[in-house]
Design an enzyme around this catalytic site. Structure first.
Site, PDB file in Angstrom:
ATOM      1  CG  HIS A   1      -1.217  28.841 -18.166  1.00 52.53           C
ATOM      2  ND1 HIS A   1       0.068  29.432 -18.541  1.00 52.53           N
ATOM      3  CD2 HIS A   1      -1.920  28.965 -19.068  1.00 52.53           C
ATOM      4  CE1 HIS A   1       0.077  30.014 -19.561  1.00 52.53           C
ATOM      5  NE2 HIS A   1      -1.395  29.731 -20.141  1.00 52.53           N
TER       6      HIS A   1
ATOM      7  NE  ARG B   1       6.414  33.166 -17.334  1.00 54.39           N
ATOM      8  CZ  ARG B   1       5.123  33.072 -17.135  1.00 54.39           C
ATOM      9  NH1 ARG B   1       4.839  32.355 -16.165  1.00 54.39           N
ATOM     10  NH2 ARG B   1       4.253  34.131 -17.540  1.00 54.39           N
TER      11      ARG B   1
ATOM     12  CD  GLU C   1       2.728  27.634 -16.085  1.00 56.68           C
ATOM     13  OE1 GLU C   1       1.849  27.180 -16.937  1.00 56.68           O
ATOM     14  OE2 GLU C   1       3.024  28.570 -15.774  1.00 56.68           O
TER      15      GLU C   1
HETATM   16  C1  9B3 Z   1      -1.633  35.682 -18.342  1.00 56.92           C
HETATM   17  C2  9B3 Z   1      -2.222  36.096 -19.260  1.00 56.92           C
HETATM   18 CL1  9B3 Z   1      -1.374  37.481 -20.180  1.00 56.92          CL
HETATM   19  C3  9B3 Z   1      -3.249  35.668 -19.762  1.00 56.92           C
HETATM   20  N1  9B3 Z   1      -4.019  36.517 -20.663  1.00 56.92           N
HETATM   21  N2  9B3 Z   1      -4.216  34.995 -19.094  1.00 56.92           N
HETATM   22  C4  9B3 Z   1      -3.657  34.360 -18.079  1.00 56.92           C
HETATM   23  C5  9B3 Z   1      -2.402  34.652 -17.584  1.00 56.92           C
HETATM   24  C6  9B3 Z   1      -1.612  33.871 -16.227  1.00 56.92           C
HETATM   25  C7  9B3 Z   1      -0.457  33.190 -16.803  1.00 56.92           C
HETATM   26  C8  9B3 Z   1       0.699  33.866 -17.031  1.00 56.92           C
HETATM   27  O1  9B3 Z   1       0.852  33.824 -18.243  1.00 56.92           O
HETATM   28  O2  9B3 Z   1       1.259  34.557 -16.377  1.00 56.92           O
HETATM   29  C9  9B3 Z   1      -0.174  32.129 -15.650  1.00 56.92           C
HETATM   30 SE1  9B3 Z   1       1.282  31.152 -15.405  1.00 56.92          SE
HETATM   31 ZN    ZN Z   2       1.572  29.527 -17.189  1.00 56.09          ZN
HETATM   32 ZN    ZN Z   3       0.683  30.079 -13.712  1.00 56.74          ZN
END
Ligand code: 9B3
Ligand code: ZN
Ligand code: ZN
Length: 429
Positions: free
Chosen positions: A310, A240, A185
Site C-alpha cells: 500500500h 480507493r 496507491e
Molecule cells: C489496514 C488493515 Cl485492515 C490491515 N489489516 N492492514 C493495514 C491497513 C492499512 C491500510 C488500510 O487498508 O487502511 C492502509 Se491504506
Molecule cells: Zn491502502
Molecule cells: Zn495507505
C-alpha cells in the site's frame, strides 16, 4: 513597442487571467491540523458534506486533535471549504497547489509516449499496459514465469497472478505479494512490476534474490483491484475502493481491505456503502476478495510469507490490525520489520515506522494480512510505501525507483530471515 505589448497581453490574456485566479479555480491538497474538539468536528463535517477526498486519515472517523489532516479539495468546493475553515479559525497550509499538474505528468508518461526519458519501470502504467506487460513478461521468460488466472473483478476484468519459479525442487515453499488493493496507491502496482523485473534480471547475480528464488516460488498479483485502478486513470484519481454496485444504494465500491474475514466490519470499518472504508455486504462479498482468498486457501500449505503493498506513510506492519491483542509470534515479526526498517535507514536514509497494525496506525478489521495470518500464514505483512505526505498518492515518477528499492530491501530482508528460520537443520544439535 506599445503595440507589441498590447499584442502580447492579448495573446496571453487567458493565461494571465488563469494565474490571477488560480487559488480559487484549481484543485488543491490542504494540510490542516485541528487544535480543539470543535475544530475536529467542523473538519469531520467539511470532509463529509463537501465534495472532497480525504487522503489522511482514510475516514473522517479518525480525525483527531493535533494530528495532520490531508484533504484533496476540488476547485468547485474550494471557496466553500476555505470559508468554513476561516469562519472557525482553522488554519491550513497548501500541501499541493497544483495536483492536476502532477496527475498529468504521471499519466502522459505512459509508454504511449516514446519521448519519455525514464525507463519503463520508473513510470506509472495504465491497466491495459500492465496486462500487456504481464503477457510479454511470460513470453520472454517461458521457463520461469507462469500466468495464473485466479478470478475476475466485479466489472469482469481478469485477475492474473505471475508465478516465478526457477526450479522444481520438491516441497518448495512460496511467498505471495499483492499490489493495488487500493486504486489510488499507484506506487503499489509499480512495486510489483519492479519486483518481477528485479527478480528476473538479478537471479544468479545478486546473492540474496538468488537464494530466495532457489528456495521458494513467488506469486505476484500486480493489480488486485483492476476496476478501481482503471477508474483512477480515466475518471477519478482519488478513488480507493473497488467498483461494485448494489441495488440498495447509489454509492459505488467496497474497501477490499475491509472485506476479508478477520473480525469483519467491527470498529475501524463502516457498514455505510458511501464510506471509504465500507466493509461490503458480508465477508468476501467482492469477487476480488474471494479470488485472492480462494487462491490462498488452496495454497496455504506452501505459502509461508504474505505481503500486501500500500501507500502512503512509510510503515512496515504486521498482524494484528483487527484487534489490540498480540499475534502469537509478535516478537518474531517485530524483530523482522525492525531489521528491515534499519536496513532502509542505513541504505536509503529514509525512516519507516514499524509494528503491529493496530498499534502503529489504527484499529482496522477485515484486512488481508490479518486474514492470511489467521489462515496459517505466520509471516504476514502490509507495507505502506513512500512518501509521508509531501506528494501523498501523487508520488512523482522520479521517486519510483527509490520507493521500490526500499520496499525491495524490506521484502528481501524478511524473506531471507524466514528462509533461514524454516530451513530444516542439517545436523541435529
Ligand atoms: C489496514 C488493515 Cl485492515 C490491515 N489489516 N492492514 C493495514 C491497513 C492499512 C491500510 C488500510 O487498508 O487502511 C492502509 Se491504506
Ligand atoms: Zn491502502
Ligand atoms: Zn495507505
Amino acid at each position: 513597442m506599445k503595440a507589441l505589448l498590447i499584442w502580447f497581453v492579448l495573446m496571453n490574456l487567458d493565461k494571465l487571467l488563469k494565474t490571477a485566479h488560480c487559488t480559487e479555480t484549481q484543485d488543491q491538497v490542504l494540510s490542516i491540523t485541528p487544535k480543539t474538539q470543535e475544530q475536529v468536528d467542523i473538519l469531520k463535517n467539511v470532509s463529509t458534506q463537501y465534495e472532497t477526498a480525504l487522503w489522511q486519515p482514510v475516514s473522517p472517523h479518525y480525525i483527531k486533535e493535533d494530528t495532520q489532516v490531508h484533504l484533496f479539495v476540488p476547485a468547485n468546493s474550494s471557496e466553500t471549504v476555505k470559508d468554513q475553515l476561516k469562519r472557525h479559525a482553522i488554519t491550513h497550509e497548501v500541501l499541493l497547489a497544483n495536483p492536476n499538474e502532477l496527475i498529468e505528468m504521471q499519466t502522459r508518461n505512459d509508454s504511449t509516449d516514446p519521448r519519455s526519458s525514464s525507463t519503463f519501470y520508473e513510470r506509472y502504467h495504465s491497466l491495459e499496459d500492465i496486462y500487456f506487460w504481464i503477457n510479454r513478461t511470460q513470453q520472454d521468460n517461458p521457463d520461469t514465469v507462469k500466468v495464473i488466472l485466479i478470478g475476475s473483478s466485479f466489472e469482469k476484468r481478469p485477475l492474473y497472478v505471475l508465478k516465478l519459479s526457477v526450479n522444481n525442487r520438491p516441497n518448495k515453499k512460496a511467498m505471495w505479494i499483492d499490489c493495488g488493493i487500493h486504486a489510488r496507491e499507484w506506487i503499489s502496482p509499480a512495486f510489483c512490476l519492479w519486483f518481477v523485473q528485479y527478480s528476473l534480471s538479478f537471479y544468479q547475480s545478486n546473492k540474496e534474490i538468488t537464494r530466495i528464488l532457489d528456495n521458494m516460488d513467488v506469486y505476484i498479483l500486480p493489480v488486485l483491484n483492476p476496476d478501481g485502478y482503471h477508474y483512477t486513470w480515466t475518471t477519478n484519481r482519488m478513488w480507493r475502493k473497488n467498483r461494485s454496485t448494489n441495488m440498495s444504494t447509489k454509492c459505488v465500491g467496497v474497501d477490499l481491505n475491509r472485506n476479508f474475514d478477520a473480525n469483519w466490519c467491527t470498529e475501524g470499518a463502516s457498514d455505510q456503502p458511501c464510506s471509504e472504508i465500507y466493509c461490503g455486504a458480508f465477508p468476501e462479498s467482492e469477487p476480488e476478495t474471494q479470488a485472492v482468498a480462494d487462491f490462498l486457501r488452496s495454497h496455504k500449505d506452501i505459502v509461508q510469507i504474505y505481503f500486501s503493498i500500500h501507500s502512503y506513510s512509510q510503515m512496515l506492519l504486521f498482524p494484528y490490525s483487527c484487534t489490540l491483542e498480540e499475534a502469537e509470534n509478535h516478537s518474531e515479526l517485530l524483530e523482522m520489520v525492525k531489521e528491515a526498517a534499519q536496513k532502509i535507514q542505513r541504505h536509503y536514509r529514509n525512516n519507516y515506522k514499524y509494528g503491529s497494525g493496530a498499534n502503529t496506525i489504527y484499529l482496522a478489521p477485515g484486512g488481508s494480512d490479518d486474514w492470511a495470518y489467521k489462515l496459517g500464514i505466520k509471516y504476514s505483512f502490509t507495507f505502506e510505501l513512500q512518501d509521508r505526505g509531501r506528494y501523498g498518492f501523487l508520488l512523482p515518477p522520479s521517486h519510483i525507483s527509490k520507493a521500490c528499492n526500499e520496499a525491495l530491501l524490506a521484502v528481501k530482508t524478511i524473506a531471507l530471515k524466514v528462509d533461514e528460520k524454516t530451513q530444516a537443520p542439517t545436523t541435529p544439535a
